[in-house]
Motif scaffolding. Structure first.
Motif, PDB file in Angstrom:
ATOM      1  N   PHE A 215     -32.802  -4.213 -29.947  1.00  0.00           N
ATOM      2  CA  PHE A 215     -33.130  -2.765 -30.299  1.00  0.00           C
ATOM      3  C   PHE A 215     -34.211  -1.870 -29.466  1.00  0.00           C
ATOM      4  O   PHE A 215     -33.955  -0.651 -28.629  1.00  0.00           O
ATOM      5  CB  PHE A 215     -33.512  -2.716 -31.825  1.00  0.00           C
ATOM      6  N   TRP A 216     -35.327  -2.665 -29.386  1.00  0.00           N
ATOM      7  CA  TRP A 216     -36.676  -1.969 -28.591  1.00  0.00           C
ATOM      8  C   TRP A 216     -36.109  -1.782 -27.260  1.00  0.00           C
ATOM      9  O   TRP A 216     -36.607  -0.978 -26.480  1.00  0.00           O
ATOM     10  CB  TRP A 216     -37.879  -2.763 -29.036  1.00  0.00           C
ATOM     11  N   LYS A 217     -35.684  -2.906 -26.628  1.00  0.00           N
ATOM     12  CA  LYS A 217     -35.198  -2.804 -25.145  1.00  0.00           C
ATOM     13  C   LYS A 217     -34.227  -1.706 -24.893  1.00  0.00           C
ATOM     14  O   LYS A 217     -34.159  -0.991 -23.871  1.00  0.00           O
ATOM     15  CB  LYS A 217     -34.756  -4.007 -24.663  1.00  0.00           C
TER      16      LYS A 217
ATOM     17  N   ILE B 196     -23.129   1.300 -27.828  1.00  0.00           N
ATOM     18  CA  ILE B 196     -24.842   1.297 -28.510  1.00  0.00           C
ATOM     19  C   ILE B 196     -24.794   0.262 -29.130  1.00  0.00           C
ATOM     20  O   ILE B 196     -25.712  -0.707 -29.288  1.00  0.00           O
ATOM     21  CB  ILE B 196     -25.117   2.469 -29.099  1.00  0.00           C
ATOM     22  N   ALA B 197     -23.841  -0.158 -30.057  1.00  0.00           N
ATOM     23  CA  ALA B 197     -23.679  -1.364 -30.775  1.00  0.00           C
ATOM     24  C   ALA B 197     -23.820  -2.647 -29.998  1.00  0.00           C
ATOM     25  O   ALA B 197     -24.666  -3.688 -30.345  1.00  0.00           O
ATOM     26  CB  ALA B 197     -22.604  -1.316 -31.721  1.00  0.00           C
ATOM     27  N   VAL B 198     -22.717  -2.589 -28.878  1.00  0.00           N
ATOM     28  CA  VAL B 198     -22.949  -4.056 -28.148  1.00  0.00           C
ATOM     29  C   VAL B 198     -24.489  -4.057 -27.225  1.00  0.00           C
ATOM     30  O   VAL B 198     -25.031  -5.186 -27.260  1.00  0.00           O
ATOM     31  CB  VAL B 198     -21.840  -3.920 -26.907  1.00  0.00           C
ATOM     32  N   CYS B 199     -24.854  -2.901 -27.019  1.00  0.00           N
ATOM     33  CA  CYS B 199     -26.346  -2.979 -26.489  1.00  0.00           C
ATOM     34  C   CYS B 199     -27.227  -3.670 -27.321  1.00  0.00           C
ATOM     35  O   CYS B 199     -28.109  -4.501 -26.985  1.00  0.00           O
ATOM     36  CB  CYS B 199     -26.754  -1.632 -25.822  1.00  0.00           C
ATOM     37  N   ILE B 200     -27.278  -3.123 -28.541  1.00  0.00           N
ATOM     38  CA  ILE B 200     -28.300  -3.456 -29.610  1.00  0.00           C
ATOM     39  C   ILE B 200     -28.103  -5.049 -29.656  1.00  0.00           C
ATOM     40  O   ILE B 200     -28.969  -5.737 -29.937  1.00  0.00           O
ATOM     41  CB  ILE B 200     -27.985  -3.031 -30.974  1.00  0.00           C
ATOM     42  N   PHE B 201     -26.910  -5.691 -29.876  1.00  0.00           N
ATOM     43  CA  PHE B 201     -26.734  -6.998 -30.102  1.00  0.00           C
ATOM     44  C   PHE B 201     -26.972  -7.761 -28.971  1.00  0.00           C
ATOM     45  O   PHE B 201     -27.257  -8.936 -28.933  1.00  0.00           O
ATOM     46  CB  PHE B 201     -25.233  -7.435 -30.767  1.00  0.00           C
ATOM     47  N   THR B 202     -26.719  -7.498 -27.828  1.00  0.00           N
ATOM     48  CA  THR B 202     -27.115  -8.287 -26.408  1.00  0.00           C
ATOM     49  C   THR B 202     -28.391  -8.067 -25.800  1.00  0.00           C
ATOM     50  O   THR B 202     -29.053  -9.097 -25.883  1.00  0.00           O
ATOM     51  CB  THR B 202     -26.105  -7.852 -25.442  1.00  0.00           C
TER      52      THR B 202
END
Length: 62
Positions: free
Chosen positions: A29-31, A20-26
């Motif tokens: 947040f809203w995506k 989840i952290a990798v998704c937020i940074f890449t």
């Protein structure tokens, strides 16, 4: 292997948190929130179709 069996859920939770952290940074947040909502919607529709048997009825007609 005993260590993994003993701490199975914390390890799995840590891996999920890392993903989840990798998704937020890449992707942002809203995506990511939109992605999780669409995944949840897809799961809901899939479960609905499975429970009602609509797909099986369509397959039998063909």
């Amino acid at each position: 292997m005993d260590l993994f069996e003993r701490y199975r859920y914390p390890i799995i939770g840590g891996i999920i948190g890392c993903i989840i952290a990798v998704c937020i940074f890449t992707i942002g947040f809203w995506k990511m929130i939109l992605l999780f909502l669409l995944i949840g919607l897809g799961i809901f529709v899939g479960l609905y179709l499975q429970r009602t048997g609509i797909i099986e009825q369509i397959k039998k007609k063909k």
